[in-house]
Design an enzyme around this catalytic site. Structure first.
Site, PDB file in Angstrom:
ATOM      1  N   HIS A   1      11.738  45.021 -32.921  1.00  0.00           N
ATOM      2  CA  HIS A   1      12.657  45.447 -31.860  1.00  0.00           C
ATOM      3  C   HIS A   1      12.457  44.575 -30.614  1.00  0.00           C
ATOM      4  O   HIS A   1      13.411  44.015 -30.071  1.00  0.00           O
ATOM      5  CB  HIS A   1      12.379  46.931 -31.559  1.00  0.00           C
ATOM      6  CG  HIS A   1      13.071  47.467 -30.346  1.00  0.00           C
ATOM      7  ND1 HIS A   1      14.085  48.391 -30.416  1.00  0.00           N
ATOM      8  CD2 HIS A   1      12.872  47.240 -29.017  1.00  0.00           C
ATOM      9  CE1 HIS A   1      14.495  48.688 -29.189  1.00  0.00           C
ATOM     10  NE2 HIS A   1      13.762  48.009 -28.321  1.00  0.00           N
ATOM     11  N   GLU A   2      11.190  44.432 -30.212  1.00  0.00           N
ATOM     12  CA  GLU A   2      10.891  43.635 -29.018  1.00  0.00           C
ATOM     13  C   GLU A   2      11.231  42.159 -29.244  1.00  0.00           C
ATOM     14  O   GLU A   2      11.697  41.483 -28.340  1.00  0.00           O
ATOM     15  CB  GLU A   2       9.410  43.775 -28.631  1.00  0.00           C
ATOM     16  CG  GLU A   2       8.989  45.200 -28.262  1.00  0.00           C
ATOM     17  CD  GLU A   2       9.777  45.788 -27.102  1.00  0.00           C
ATOM     18  OE1 GLU A   2      10.217  45.017 -26.228  1.00  0.00           O
ATOM     19  OE2 GLU A   2       9.959  47.020 -27.079  1.00  0.00           O
TER      20      GLU A   2
ATOM     21  N   HIS B   1      14.821  41.541 -28.484  1.00  0.00           N
ATOM     22  CA  HIS B   1      15.068  41.281 -27.056  1.00  0.00           C
ATOM     23  C   HIS B   1      14.674  39.846 -26.705  1.00  0.00           C
ATOM     24  O   HIS B   1      15.413  39.130 -26.052  1.00  0.00           O
ATOM     25  CB  HIS B   1      14.203  42.213 -26.186  1.00  0.00           C
ATOM     26  CG  HIS B   1      14.600  43.655 -26.223  1.00  0.00           C
ATOM     27  ND1 HIS B   1      15.879  44.074 -25.951  1.00  0.00           N
ATOM     28  CD2 HIS B   1      13.880  44.766 -26.457  1.00  0.00           C
ATOM     29  CE1 HIS B   1      15.915  45.398 -26.029  1.00  0.00           C
ATOM     30  NE2 HIS B   1      14.715  45.854 -26.346  1.00  0.00           N
TER      31      HIS B   1
ATOM     32  N   ASP C   1      16.280  50.934 -23.017  1.00  0.00           N
ATOM     33  CA  ASP C   1      17.295  49.888 -23.128  1.00  0.00           C
ATOM     34  C   ASP C   1      18.660  50.404 -22.678  1.00  0.00           C
ATOM     35  O   ASP C   1      19.447  49.660 -22.096  1.00  0.00           O
ATOM     36  CB  ASP C   1      17.395  49.405 -24.576  1.00  0.00           C
ATOM     37  CG  ASP C   1      16.104  48.727 -25.016  1.00  0.00           C
ATOM     38  OD1 ASP C   1      15.468  48.082 -24.176  1.00  0.00           O
ATOM     39  OD2 ASP C   1      15.747  48.866 -26.196  1.00  0.00           O
TER      40      ASP C   1
HETATM   41 ZN    ZN Z   1      14.018  47.758 -26.307  1.00  0.00          ZN
END
Ligand code: ZN
Length: 370
Positions: A58-59, A62, A161
């Site tokens: 997930h990170e 980004h 987010d």
């Molecule tokens: Zn996030």
């Protein structure tokens, strides 16, 4: 930062593990061990590791999207509450921030989708016996946790987010600071809703409420600071009336200087005025206790704090100060001679003065699409 250990390097981004995360893993393993035995302990720990692998992905979502817009991510740190990708700066374009914010949850959508498809196929191919298979059970649990991660991250409140997505959408219609204020207000409002439901239903929501409330407050103040300092050079906020320490100074000398001045940060400067490093009051006091007064300051000073130029944009210098937790930034000329220090305290004072003084020719707000 000493509390984190490096575990991997992916696409130039360091993945770190905060030590509290290891304590958390041990706690999970022990809890399962004493309540359900060794096999449950192994399964529980493996599940948590898989879950955090999804968080890392997930990170990375980004970080890799940010890289497309020229924003670097030096590291990703895993904490028991989740992952933190340290982006070097927030992009100025709302559209870029929107895409960076949405990239993380999107990764979990993809993971959940793949897991669901795989489980469906398994369920179709074999009989119901599969449901008792612990691996299959774990994967289906992982799929639902990924769906939970998507929903949780899309809550429209900082620091989730969803808060950034909301701000980016608002910033397409109004200026950045106003957009942040509106998004922060919505987040704070939501935190009260969580608090209310937390009291009656799930106490975990009280914790989330606090988390969201603090996130909204800090984001709003950062945006305000960014606005007050935008367009100004570092020179405008640096302190120049300072006592410096010579490289020959000992910690004893430094402690004396601490007592005689009201400074919190000190630069170590050689005869020709060149900067060697900086020390904070806490550094001096801590080192004095550990190593004694005769230790030279050059042995304990910080050398890793980058110097900035007087004509650099103040908002960028301040952002890096916050991002990396530097106590102060030395300001030097082209030859490396010290001109002054930029401290958080001074930036705060400058902001107060700026807010009282009208700025001719420069409106205090900016257009979103400047
Ligand atoms: Zn996030």
């Amino acid at each position: 930062m000493k509390w984190s250990i490096r575990i991997a390097r992916i696409a130039g981004i360091e993945v770190k593990l905060h030590l509290t995360f290891l304590i958390f893993l041990a706690w999970i393993a022990l809890t399962y061990y004493f309540s359900a035995g060794p096999q449950a302990a192994i399964n529980g720990t493996v599940f948590v590791i898989l879950l955090f692998l999804c968080v890392v992905l997930h990170e990375l979502g980004h970080a890799l999207m940010a890289r497309r817009f020229g924003v670097r991510t030096p590291d990703i740190t895993l904490l028991p509450i989740g992952g933190v990708a340290r982006l070097e700066r927030i992009p100025d374009q709302p559209k870029q921030e929107l895409l960076i914010a949405i990239a993380g949850p999107l990764v979990n959508v993809v993971i959940a989708g793949i897991l669901v498809l795989f489980l469906r196929q398994r369920a179709a191919a074999s009989d119901f016996a599969d449901l008792n298979n612990p691996h299959v059970a774990m994967l289906s649990k992982l799929a639902s946790v990924n769906i939970f991660l998507v929903l949780f991250n899309l809550i429209p409140a900082f620091p989730m987010d969803g808060g950034r997505i909301l701000r980016a959408l608002l910033a397409m219609r109004m200026n950045y600071v106003r957009a942040t204020q509106v998004a922060a207000a919505i987040g704070q409002g939501l935190s009260f809703v969580f608090l209310f439901f937390g009291f009656f239903f799930n106490p975990l929501l009280i914790f989330i409420a606090l988390f969201v409330y603090l996130g909204a407050t800090s984001e709003a103040s950062i945006a305000q600071l960014r606005d007050a300092s935008s367009g100004l050079p570092v020179a405008e906020a640096m302190v120049t009336e300072l006592k410096h320490l010579p490289p020959t100074a000992t910690l004893e000398d430094a402690a004396e200087t601490v007592l005689r001045t009201s400074q919190h940060e000190f630069a170590v400067v050689d005869n020709s005025g060149r900067l060697l490093g900086i020390l904070t009051r806490d550094d001096i006091i801590g080192a004095l206790r550990r190593r004694g007064g005769a230790t030279p300051v050059t042995e304990v000073m910080r050398r890793d704090v980058p110097a900035v130029r007087a004509d650099e944009p103040l908002d960028r210098a301040f952002a890096s100060m916050q991002q990396y937790g530097y106590p102060a930034l030395p300001v030097t000329d082209a030859a490396g001679r010290l001109l002054g220090l930029l401290t958080a305290e001074n930036v705060g004072e400058m902001m107060m003065i700026q807010s009282l003084r009208p700025r001719p020719g420069k409106p205090s707000w900016r257009l979103a699409h400047a």
